[in-house]
Design an enzyme around this catalytic site. Structure first.
Site, PDB file in Angstrom:
ATOM      1  N   GLU A   1      -6.922   4.554   7.774  1.00  0.00           N
ATOM      2  CA  GLU A   1      -6.789   5.780   7.622  1.00  0.00           C
ATOM      3  C   GLU A   1      -8.309   6.371   7.075  1.00  0.00           C
ATOM      4  O   GLU A   1      -8.573   7.556   7.263  1.00  0.00           O
ATOM      5  CB  GLU A   1      -5.788   6.161   6.701  1.00  0.00           C
ATOM      6  CG  GLU A   1      -4.382   5.952   7.299  1.00  0.00           C
ATOM      7  CD  GLU A   1      -3.329   5.222   6.733  1.00  0.00           C
ATOM      8  OE1 GLU A   1      -3.025   5.326   5.470  1.00  0.00           O
ATOM      9  OE2 GLU A   1      -2.183   4.580   7.386  1.00  0.00           O
TER      10      GLU A   1
ATOM     11  N   HIS B   1      -9.542   0.970   4.834  1.00  0.00           N
ATOM     12  CA  HIS B   1      -8.383   1.220   5.673  1.00  0.00           C
ATOM     13  C   HIS B   1      -8.647   1.969   6.832  1.00  0.00           C
ATOM     14  O   HIS B   1      -9.466   2.853   6.612  1.00  0.00           O
ATOM     15  CB  HIS B   1      -7.280   1.739   4.583  1.00  0.00           C
ATOM     16  CG  HIS B   1      -5.995   1.652   5.184  1.00  0.00           C
ATOM     17  ND1 HIS B   1      -5.603   2.617   5.826  1.00  0.00           N
ATOM     18  CD2 HIS B   1      -4.842   0.950   4.973  1.00  0.00           C
ATOM     19  CE1 HIS B   1      -4.384   2.212   6.454  1.00  0.00           C
ATOM     20  NE2 HIS B   1      -4.103   1.227   5.721  1.00  0.00           N
TER      21      HIS B   1
ATOM     22  N   GLY C   1       2.047   2.146  10.983  1.00  0.00           N
ATOM     23  CA  GLY C   1       3.126   2.983  10.645  1.00  0.00           C
ATOM     24  C   GLY C   1       3.727   3.652  11.986  1.00  0.00           C
ATOM     25  O   GLY C   1       4.399   4.657  12.127  1.00  0.00           O
TER      26      GLY C   1
ATOM     27  N   SER D   1       3.124  -2.304  10.257  1.00  0.00           N
ATOM     28  CA  SER D   1       4.627  -2.249  10.690  1.00  0.00           C
ATOM     29  C   SER D   1       5.275  -3.811  10.256  1.00  0.00           C
ATOM     30  O   SER D   1       6.346  -4.178  10.851  1.00  0.00           O
ATOM     31  CB  SER D   1       4.930  -1.796  11.926  1.00  0.00           C
ATOM     32  OG  SER D   1       4.529  -0.373  12.117  1.00  0.00           O
TER      33      SER D   1
ATOM     34  N   ASN E   1       0.884  -1.157   0.071  1.00  0.00           N
ATOM     35  CA  ASN E   1      -0.140  -0.050   0.001  1.00  0.00           C
ATOM     36  C   ASN E   1       0.883   1.173   0.124  1.00  0.00           C
ATOM     37  O   ASN E   1       1.598   1.589   1.208  1.00  0.00           O
ATOM     38  CB  ASN E   1      -0.733   0.092   1.395  1.00  0.00           C
ATOM     39  CG  ASN E   1      -1.850   1.140   1.375  1.00  0.00           C
ATOM     40  OD1 ASN E   1      -1.894   1.993   0.397  1.00  0.00           O
ATOM     41  ND2 ASN E   1      -2.438   1.243   2.549  1.00  0.00           N
TER      42      ASN E   1
ATOM     43  N   GLU F   1      -5.559  -5.131  10.641  1.00  0.00           N
ATOM     44  CA  GLU F   1      -4.429  -4.118  10.784  1.00  0.00           C
ATOM     45  C   GLU F   1      -4.914  -3.403  12.033  1.00  0.00           C
ATOM     46  O   GLU F   1      -5.700  -2.331  12.078  1.00  0.00           O
ATOM     47  CB  GLU F   1      -4.596  -3.266   9.584  1.00  0.00           C
ATOM     48  CG  GLU F   1      -4.353  -3.696   8.103  1.00  0.00           C
ATOM     49  CD  GLU F   1      -3.523  -2.876   6.990  1.00  0.00           C
ATOM     50  OE1 GLU F   1      -2.670  -2.878   6.828  1.00  0.00           O
ATOM     51  OE2 GLU F   1      -4.269  -1.752   7.053  1.00  0.00           O
TER      52      GLU F   1
ATOM     53  N   LYS G   1       0.157   4.329  -0.229  1.00  0.00           N
ATOM     54  CA  LYS G   1      -0.619   5.618   0.297  1.00  0.00           C
ATOM     55  C   LYS G   1      -0.274   6.773  -0.460  1.00  0.00           C
ATOM     56  O   LYS G   1      -0.083   6.815  -1.723  1.00  0.00           O
ATOM     57  CB  LYS G   1      -0.181   5.633   1.954  1.00  0.00           C
ATOM     58  CG  LYS G   1      -0.286   4.381   2.674  1.00  0.00           C
ATOM     59  CD  LYS G   1      -0.140   4.521   4.095  1.00  0.00           C
ATOM     60  CE  LYS G   1      -0.283   3.016   4.812  1.00  0.00           C
ATOM     61  NZ  LYS G   1      -0.296   3.068   6.236  1.00  0.00           N
TER      62      LYS G   1
HETATM   63  P1  PGA Z   1       2.526   0.057   7.767  1.00  0.00           P
HETATM   64  O1  PGA Z   1       1.255   0.339   7.184  1.00  0.00           O
HETATM   65  O2  PGA Z   1       3.157  -1.074   7.187  1.00  0.00           O
HETATM   66  O3  PGA Z   1       3.401   1.476   7.217  1.00  0.00           O
HETATM   67  O4  PGA Z   1       2.373   0.169   9.101  1.00  0.00           O
HETATM   68  C1  PGA Z   1       0.326  -0.607   6.932  1.00  0.00           C
HETATM   69  C2  PGA Z   1      -1.073  -0.285   6.241  1.00  0.00           C
HETATM   70  O5  PGA Z   1      -1.475   0.865   6.542  1.00  0.00           O
HETATM   71  O6  PGA Z   1      -1.655  -0.906   5.345  1.00  0.00           O
END
Ligand code: PGA
Length: 256
Positions: free
Chosen positions: A100, A98, A176, A216, A10, A170, A12
């Site tokens: 976010e 997601h 993140g 992460s 992803n 997640e 982003k």
């Molecule tokens: P990250 O993001 O690996 O940077 O923690 C995962 C995601 O949001 O899909």
């Protein structure tokens, strides 16, 4: 023997068109040897989709995914992009719900449910994201939250579409932040999700649905996560922006 794992990146809100093209080229070249071994996908920002599609080509080992979409096919919805348009741009799947989107853009379970239905009807595969916040985990509400997200967003999906679903667990506190859920913490939720799918749908169908972990994921923790019986791969954010670390995660997935 585990089912074939998925590793989806992803991207982003990162990368200009040229940067996305370079990343896509590197991922495409590095993925050739994993054809038939790992399900690989990348989700670039909207403005790079067509360019990345042109780099990947048709039926590429690396599947083109969108990061979001709007459930109405067309009309007066300024700023939105519908699933038929994403398909037209070459996407084979889409990430929906997601964290976010849920937390920064207030997407409700109802809206996410509409999106899941519309994307599947358009012929796109759906990666549906679920996850609890730190507060919810500390209050002992993890399963309650996940179960609600799961039941409201996907249990209306008719049998013919179910196998086009992938679930990504997640935990919001792990995205993140550099904090990964321990393999045991992730496995516990994955097993609950699998169990719920089995109870609500036939065992056969639920076994075909991959449940990915996200939050992460890096080369250094991927193996211990992938070794868990109900973890079928990863949705990778930060580490997918570097082809070397993304390909390393794919390589780890190919050995399980
Ligand atoms: P990250 O993001 O690996 O940077 O923690 C995962 C995601 O949001 O899909």
């Amino acid at each position: 023997m585990k089912r074939k794992l998925h590793v989806y990146g992803n991207w982003k809100l990162h990368n200009k068109i040229r940067e996305s093209e370079e990343l896509a080229k590197a991922v495409k070249e590095g993925s050739v040897k994993y054809k038939n071994k790992v399900n690989i996908g990348v989700a670039p920002v909207y403005t790079s989709l067509i360019n990345v599609r042109n780099i990947l080509g048709d039926n590429s080992t690396v599947k083109l995914l969108a990061q979001n979409g709007y459930p109405k096919p067309k009309g007066a919805f300024t700023g939105e992009v519908s699933f038929p348009l994403l398909k037209d741009a070459g996407c084979r799947g889409v990430i929906i719900g997601h964290s976010e989107r849920r937390h920064l853009f207030n997407e409700s379970n109802e809206l996410i449910s509409e999106k899941v239905e519309s994307a599947l009807q358009t012929g796109l595969d759906v990666t549906l994201c679920l996850g609890e916040t730190l507060e919810q985990r500390e209050n002992g509400e993890t399963w309650q939250v996940i179960e609600k997200q799961l039941t409201s967003s996907m249990f209306h999906v008719p049998p013919t579409y179910r196998e086009k679903l992938v679930i990504a667990y997640e935990p919001v506190w792990a995205i993140g932040t550099g904090k990964t859920a321990t393999p045991e913490q992730a496995q516990e939720v994955h097993a609950q999700i699998r169990n719920k799918l089995e109870k609500s749908w036939l065992k056969d169908t639920s076994e075909k649905i991959a449940i990915l972990y996200g939050g992460s994921v890096k080369p250094k923790n991927a193996k211990s996560l992938f070794e868990q019986p109900d973890i079928d791969g990863a949705l990778v954010g930060g580490a997918s922006l570097d082809p070397e670390s993304f390909l390393k995660i794919i390589d780890i997935a190919s050995h399980l």
